[in-house]
Design an enzyme around this catalytic site. Structure first.
Site, PDB file in Angstrom:
ATOM      1  N   VAL A  45      -5.210  33.889  58.064  1.00 21.35           N
ATOM      2  CA  VAL A  45      -4.134  32.918  58.237  1.00 21.35           C
ATOM      3  C   VAL A  45      -3.322  33.358  59.440  1.00 21.35           C
ATOM      4  O   VAL A  45      -3.367  34.520  59.836  1.00 21.35           O
ATOM      5  CB  VAL A  45      -3.235  32.780  56.978  1.00 21.35           C
ATOM      6  CG1 VAL A  45      -3.984  32.085  55.860  1.00 21.35           C
ATOM      7  CG2 VAL A  45      -2.714  34.122  56.523  1.00 21.35           C
ATOM      8  N   SER A  46      -2.567  32.438  60.016  1.00 19.57           N
ATOM      9  CA  SER A  46      -1.846  32.733  61.250  1.00 19.57           C
ATOM     10  C   SER A  46      -0.500  33.415  61.036  1.00 19.57           C
ATOM     11  O   SER A  46       0.027  34.025  61.952  1.00 19.57           O
ATOM     12  CB  SER A  46      -1.641  31.442  62.045  1.00 19.57           C
ATOM     13  OG  SER A  46      -2.900  30.900  62.380  1.00 19.57           O
TER      14      SER A  46
END
Length: 186
Positions: free
Chosen positions: A11-12
């Site tokens: 995930v970012s």
């Protein structure tokens, strides 16, 4: 399939949740990164690639979770297949089985990777255009406003979020908005 079933999720931001990415898939081990896909320093991806052995299968939610761009994607897939590691991209429903060539799936991978790369470039281009327009209106300052928190406080908050503390409570504790926390912990 013989060998171990290994998952890689990314995930970012530290705020985002990885649970949906490989939900319901039985895995022997999962490697998880919390950083931008454009980031070349993804320690868990590196550890995952080193961990994989002949006969293992790598499971990824989608191609954009694994690679930064088309060239990176093709390189990772090629290297893993040459080492006897199979790869499954669940969102795209694509399987690359070590030792088995499927020209159609290779074509699909190239097309999907190219589209993802094109999309990323378009986002960056629109961002540059927006910044240029904002500068013309004098609405964009490079230096920005003064930080509400020190670097140490930011690190502390991000760690607390990873441990499960609520963002609303942290915002109240540090005297900032939830949006400020989201911005700092991207």
């Amino acid at each position: 399939m013989s060998g171990k079933q290994i998952g890689y999720v990314r995930v970012s931001t530290v705020i985002q949740n990885t649970e949906r990415q490989l939900h319901g898939i039985e895995l022997d081990k999962v490697f998880e990164d919390r950083c931008s896909g454009k980031d070349t320093d993804r320690p868990q991806l590196k550890a995952c690639l080193e961990y994989l052995r002949d006969g293992d299968t790598l499971h990824c939610h989608s191609t954009d979770r694994l690679a930064r761009n088309l060239q990176d994607l093709l390189n990772i897939v090629q290297v893993l297949l040459s080492r006897g590691v199979s790869i499954v991209f669940h969102k795209e429903n694509m399987k690359f089985i070590a030792g088995k060539k499927d020209p159609f799936q290779e074509l699909q991978l190239s097309i999907l990777g190219a589209v993802a790369s094109f999309e990323r470039e378009m986002i960056l281009e629109r961002q540059k255009e927006g910044i240029a327009l904002a500068r013309k209106r004098n609405a964009y300052a490079k230096c920005g406003r003064k930080k509400a928190l020190s670097n140490e406080q930011i690190k502390e908050i991000c760690q607390k979020i990873q441990k499960g503390e609520k963002i609303t409570a942290l915002a109240k504790e540090y005297g900032i908005s939830r949006q400020t926390i989201y911005a700092y912990c991207r």
